[in-house]
Design a protein around this motif. Structure first.
Motif, mmCIF file in Angstrom:
data_model
loop_
_atom_site.group_PDB
_atom_site.id
_atom_site.type_symbol
_atom_site.label_atom_id
_atom_site.label_comp_id
_atom_site.label_asym_id
_atom_site.label_seq_id
_atom_site.Cartn_x
_atom_site.Cartn_y
_atom_site.Cartn_z
ATOM 1 N N ALA A 240 0.832 -1.212 0.000
ATOM 2 C CA ALA A 240 0.000 0.000 0.000
ATOM 3 C C ALA A 240 0.862 1.255 0.000
ATOM 4 C CB ALA A 240 -0.930 -0.010 1.210
ATOM 5 N N LEU A 241 1.976 1.233 0.702
ATOM 6 C CA LEU A 241 2.867 2.395 0.747
ATOM 7 C C LEU A 241 3.517 2.636 -0.605
ATOM 8 C CD1 LEU A 241 3.865 4.458 2.846
ATOM 9 C CD2 LEU A 241 5.832 2.993 3.215
ATOM 10 N N ALA A 242 3.883 1.563 -1.302
ATOM 11 C CA ALA A 242 4.520 1.712 -2.609
ATOM 12 C C ALA A 242 3.549 2.227 -3.659
ATOM 13 C CB ALA A 242 5.110 0.370 -3.051
ATOM 14 N N ASN A 243 2.284 1.827 -3.570
ATOM 15 C CA ASN A 243 1.283 2.234 -4.559
ATOM 16 C C ASN A 243 0.558 3.514 -4.181
ATOM 17 O OD1 ASN A 243 1.888 -0.107 -5.995
ATOM 18 N ND2 ASN A 243 0.301 -1.298 -4.981
ATOM 19 N N SER A 244 0.839 4.060 -2.994
ATOM 20 C CA SER A 244 0.137 5.258 -2.547
ATOM 21 C C SER A 244 0.712 6.504 -3.224
ATOM 22 C CB SER A 244 0.244 5.406 -1.024
ATOM 23 O OG SER A 244 -0.337 6.619 -0.596
ATOM 24 N N LYS A 245 -0.144 7.491 -3.446
ATOM 25 C CA LYS A 245 0.272 8.762 -4.019
ATOM 26 C C LYS A 245 0.508 9.829 -2.953
ATOM 27 C CE LYS A 245 -2.176 7.972 -8.371
ATOM 28 N NZ LYS A 245 -3.195 8.494 -9.326
ATOM 29 N N LEU A 246 0.480 9.416 -1.672
ATOM 30 C CA LEU A 246 0.725 10.356 -0.590
ATOM 31 C C LEU A 246 2.192 10.752 -0.579
ATOM 32 C CD1 LEU A 246 -1.340 8.723 2.294
ATOM 33 C CD2 LEU A 246 -1.964 10.706 0.933
#
Length: 485
Positions: A240-246
């Motif tokens: 989720a962290l790798a795919n997040s745009k945050l």
């Protein structure tokens, strides 16, 4: 000041970098003709231009780089006389603003796209390409040319529309060219894709290797077991962290982890378990036990509830200081069954050990005893004279349980099914039960049988019946919420 030849249309010179001083223009123009009145040769003009430039430099006079004086470095000896045309002759779909130019002068054989032009509105002479023509007429800044001071606002709007149309045409042509250029040549497509994929793979490999090193440092510095890398929640977090745009995400602090986040997760788990346990009232549940020894050789017994959903861990008991005989294991099962609810337990599952087989029979007996004691403590309703429409005995029993809020005994539910099956061979099977027996009398019969079963049934008899019927839980009504004496 009068000018002959191709310059007779020029009435005044611009005061910007494209114009020259009056003094320089007079000196250059006076030397362009010889005594016979013929035009000086190109070589003579170039030589005089060079001498004039050097002389003016000594006097401190600056001469613009693209002034009317012809430089020797840009003049071809074989160049012909300059030719002048109206600006409309240069106009096209892509360069429509030439129509606003009065005179355009260009030397045949001259290099580049620069020409000398005279504005048709302010009558000022400039040197440049179509870009400067557009900037002059549309009053665009930062193009090294001053805006036209005589053109009207309405004319500027008209020229802007023409230029926007020209830009759209140019954009379409550029897009078509780019599309054609993007199409790979036959035979080179595979090679180019292979090269591109190789470069992308190399940079991706470098980035992945750096991330792997950072993850390794996290495990090494904290002493966390390497098996944690297989934890599904860890993998889910990293993905989720790798795919997040945050951008600029900061991990939670230790204070937040041990307080608010921990409490929120605990509440979410309890709510999820409550939803699953509520289904046990209709589906039933199986109690599964399993012995286990940890790495320190400490034995324990785990109890798990298995239903239609995922299994749920119930309890674990440390058995390191106890002998696992029949009575001890039976007491553990009884504790777990009481927590789950005797009416919800369908079966218990153990291993094949002899002591476990004895435990199964003992637990079933104890479970029947708990059930009978619970049913015996539920008082019968004192007023049950209500008229309840009924079609079958089982339907009447369901209506009674719903109206009075009481469970019926296991033996009563079994008997209602047997009475309905007994009617199947009769002629009046398709008639509703209330047409044969009065509803009040039928209900009174059920309550009378229920009283007998609650007060006189033996739990050993129940245990034997349950052991012979694996589906006996289907006739056990929930008794946890019923009031007892």
């Amino acid at each position: 000041m009068k000018r002959s030849g191709p310059w007779n249309e020029v009435e005044e010179l611009s005061s910007d970098s494209d114009s020259v001083s009056d003094e320089g223009f007079q000196m250059a123009s006076s030397k362009r003709r010889n005594k016979d009145g013929n035009a000086a040769s190109t070589k003579d003009i170039a030589s005089e231009s060079k001498n004039y430039k050097m002389t003016d430099k000594g006097k401190g006079t600056q001469v613009a780089s693209d002034s009317l004086v012809i430089r020797s470095s840009r003049v071809d000896i074989n160049a012909s006389r300059p030719t002048s045309q109206h600006g409309a002759a240069y106009a096209s779909e892509e360069q429509p603003l030439w129509v606003g130019i009065k005179v355009v002068t260009k030397y045949v054989g001259g290099g580049g796209g620069n020409v000398r032009f005279v504005c048709g509105f302010c009558q000022t002479a400039f040197v440049g390409s179509y870009t400067r023509v557009r900037a002059h007429l549309l009053k665009l800044p930062h193009f090294g040319i001053r805006a036209c001071s005589k053109i009207s606002t309405e004319k500027v709007r008209e020229f802007k529309k023409l230029q926007e149309h020209a830009d759209s045409i140019q954009k379409k042509k550029s897009s078509a060219i780019a599309t054609d250029a993007s199409m790979p040549l036959k035979g080179f497509d595979k090679k180019r894709k292979t090269c591109q994929n190789t470069i992308e793979t190399y940079f991706n490999s470098c980035g992945r290797a750096e991330l792997d090193r950072m993850a390794g440092k996290f495990f090494f510095s904290t002493g966390i077991p390497f098996s944690v890398a297989e934890n599904p929640y860890w993998k889910k977090f990293v993905t989720a962290l790798a795919n997040s745009k945050l951008s600029g995400y900061v991990p939670p602090s230790p204070e937040r982890l041990r307080t608010s986040l921990l409490k929120d997760e605990k509440d979410a788990i309890e709510q999820n378990l409550a939803r699953k346990k509520f289904k046990w009232n209709t589906t039933g549940v199986s109690i599964v036990s399993d012995g286990w020894i940890d790495i320190q050789r400490h034995p324990s017994i785990n109890f798990i509830a298995v239903a239609s959903d995922e299994p749920i861990f119930l309890r674990t008991f440390d058995t390191s200081e106890r002998h696992k005989d029949v009575e001890y294991l039976k007491s553990l099962f009884v504790k777990v069954i009481k927590e789950v609810g005797p009416d919800k337990v369908v079966q218990i599952i153990t291993d094949n050990a002899a002591v476990c087989k004895s435990v199964e029979s003992g637990v079933l007996n104890r479970r029947a005893q708990i059930y009978q004691e619970h049913m015996k403590g539920i008082p019968l309703p004192t007023d049950h004279q209500a008229v309840i429409p009924c079609v079958t005995w089982q339907g009447l029993a369901k209506s009674i349980k719903r109206i009075y809020g009481q469970p019926l005994h296991y033996l009563t539910n079994v008997l209602m099914k047997q009475w309905d099956l007994a009617r199947m061979e009769t002629d009046d099977y398709h008639w509703p039960l209330e047409y044969i027996i009065h509803p009040c009398k039928a209900a009174a019969t059920i309550w009378a049988i229920e009283e007998v079963h609650r007060l006189t049934c033996s739990h050993e008899h129940l245990a034997n019946l349950w052991a012979a019927d694996p589906m006996h839980s289907a006739f056990l009504d929930p008794v946890s919420n019923a009031q007892t004496t």
